[in-house]
Write a protein that holds these residues in place. Sequence first.
Motif, mmCIF file in Angstrom:
data_model
loop_
_atom_site.group_PDB
_atom_site.id
_atom_site.type_symbol
_atom_site.label_atom_id
_atom_site.label_comp_id
_atom_site.label_asym_id
_atom_site.label_seq_id
_atom_site.Cartn_x
_atom_site.Cartn_y
_atom_site.Cartn_z
ATOM 1 N N HIS A 361 0.836 -1.212 0.000
ATOM 2 C CA HIS A 361 0.000 0.000 0.000
ATOM 3 C C HIS A 361 0.873 1.266 0.000
ATOM 4 O O HIS A 361 0.751 2.116 -0.875
ATOM 5 C CB HIS A 361 -0.900 -0.040 1.245
ATOM 6 N N HIS A 365 1.774 4.540 -2.811
ATOM 7 C CA HIS A 365 1.884 5.994 -2.640
ATOM 8 C C HIS A 365 3.274 6.476 -3.060
ATOM 9 O O HIS A 365 3.430 7.472 -3.760
ATOM 10 C CB HIS A 365 1.704 6.382 -1.168
ATOM 11 N N GLU A 389 -5.272 7.390 -2.631
ATOM 12 C CA GLU A 389 -5.507 6.040 -2.104
ATOM 13 C C GLU A 389 -5.762 5.026 -3.221
ATOM 14 O O GLU A 389 -5.660 3.827 -2.991
ATOM 15 C CB GLU A 389 -6.645 6.040 -1.087
ATOM 16 N N SER A 392 -2.376 3.486 -3.916
ATOM 17 C CA SER A 392 -1.924 2.547 -2.897
ATOM 18 C C SER A 392 -2.783 1.292 -2.835
ATOM 19 O O SER A 392 -2.279 0.177 -2.765
ATOM 20 C CB SER A 392 -1.924 3.239 -1.541
ATOM 21 N N TYR A 495 -10.905 6.383 1.412
ATOM 22 C CA TYR A 495 -10.430 5.000 1.275
ATOM 23 C C TYR A 495 -11.479 4.122 0.611
ATOM 24 O O TYR A 495 -11.150 3.200 -0.120
ATOM 25 C CB TYR A 495 -10.107 4.408 2.643
#
Length: 569
Positions: A361, A365, A389, A392, A495
Amino acid sequence: MKTPEIKFSQYPFIVPTEKRVTNKLDKLIGELKECGSPKTASVAVRHWNKYGEELGTELSLIYVKYSVDTKNVAYKKAQERMDELSPLISKYSNIYEKMMVKASFRKDLEKIYGKYLFKMYDSSLKAFDEKIMPELAQENKLVSQYDAVLGGAQINFRGEVLNLSQLGKYMQDKDRDTRKEAAQAMDKWLGEHEKEIGDIYSQLVTLRDQMAKKLGFKNFTELGYLRLGRIDYNAKMVKKYREQIATEVVPVCQKLYKQQMKGLKIKNPQYYDYNLTFASGNANPIGDVNYIVDQTKAMFTTLSSESQTFINFMVDNELLDLVARQGKAPGGYCTYFPLYKSPFIFANFNGTADDVFTLAHECGHAFQAYLCSNIKIPEYQNPTLESCEIHSMSMEFFAWPYLEKFFGAQNEKAQFTHLKGAIEFLPYGISVDEFQHWVYEHPTATHEERCAIWRDIENRYTPHKKYDDTPTLAKGTYWMRQSHIFGTPFYYIDYTLAQVVAFEFFLLDRKNHEKAWKKYVKFTKCGGKYPFVELLEKNHLKNPFEDGTIHKIIGPLVKVLKGFDQSKF
Ligand SMILES: [Zn+2]
């Protein structure tokens, strides 16, 4: 010119003083003020951005050093000084943005920098005024206080002193008594700190409401959205989106939970039982942190040459701090040092499968930051958080074909749990969002009222959660552990939005890896050039706000889950 590579430990630690920052920014603003043409203005902008890189790097480094060691007096002091200084920096940014949007030759500047930059300025101008500077400083201070309370947690558990991340491992233990005991230890700690954390939050809510009112808003909600740079969606759209999740995903999750408990043969399941997916135990990585880093390196090496260069850069320059330690702030994040064009990854590894996915994750990023480090206009380097997000969360799925290296024979177990968890995350995500909307619409509510609302939301979206042995959580305090609620209000629905888009990448990756990876890299390289909805349109990705999107995506995912032979687990 290529930036010389220097290792993280060699970065000079500089705590900027108010005097130096003020002098420098006054000078830069003065330069822009004197500009009579777009040409001279663009030179002033370049100088402004250059100093921004320097200052941004200093601030990031202080934050990293502090979160890695919240007990270090020097770092703590430096962070406190930055908490005080940051409203002053906002003041100067505000002056700068005002001058840019009001420039008589704005149209020409828009041609050079693109209209979106000015839209960003327009909305950020609404979110700030000099008169809220004292509240902003106080807000920062409270958020750091919250981090220190959580980071400082020392919980006695079976003869060991553990922090919250370290305790997390026992919360998913195979043995039910261990899970229960760990959950109770956490609950006891939370009970002892409930008043302190609750007070911090009450103060934050009051402050945020005051700021909103001073700026002319009805309450903090709209201001919260503006702060996050959300310019092409609003609270009404988010509400409708939450309803889609409630209708389409909540029932699916309840079914999954029932199956899980049937498999575990647990009659009166408690919230901590859901942390264990299989009676034979969860899939854990087969090696330690060095092993996980090595495998991640191998994965990025195989994925593409760009990702290979990236991961070598990260490892060679010490840009990962992964293991949970006493005094480390909770959670995981990725930040960026503009001066060195280097991302940095912070995590709290605890020996569970989360370690593998957290690293994938955060590498998502970091990979984006790395790929976009050559975008000249700094505001266009990173998109808003929901788009970040996607970088990621999609990377977590691109890791699937490599999971055997991390989990050995338990590879499929890890995949199943990851996908199940990703689907089940959506109802939790909308809970955190709905809670915050309620909180800021009822700014004078008491801590008890907030907890009651949280419990009510839980009962609607995650009705399986029972807290019979954990009296503090039974009151509705689970939200107190969710740092986003404290640090960055309304940052959470992001998210879930990103998860939905990541699912699309996941399904595409299963069909055609080459096409999916290419699409992902192209998407990632857009950086922050577009707002969320436009970014999706530009990349031909489904818009989660559109009615029917969730319905379309959830069916194929359930099918993937059904494809696993669970009898093997
Ligand atoms: Zn993230």
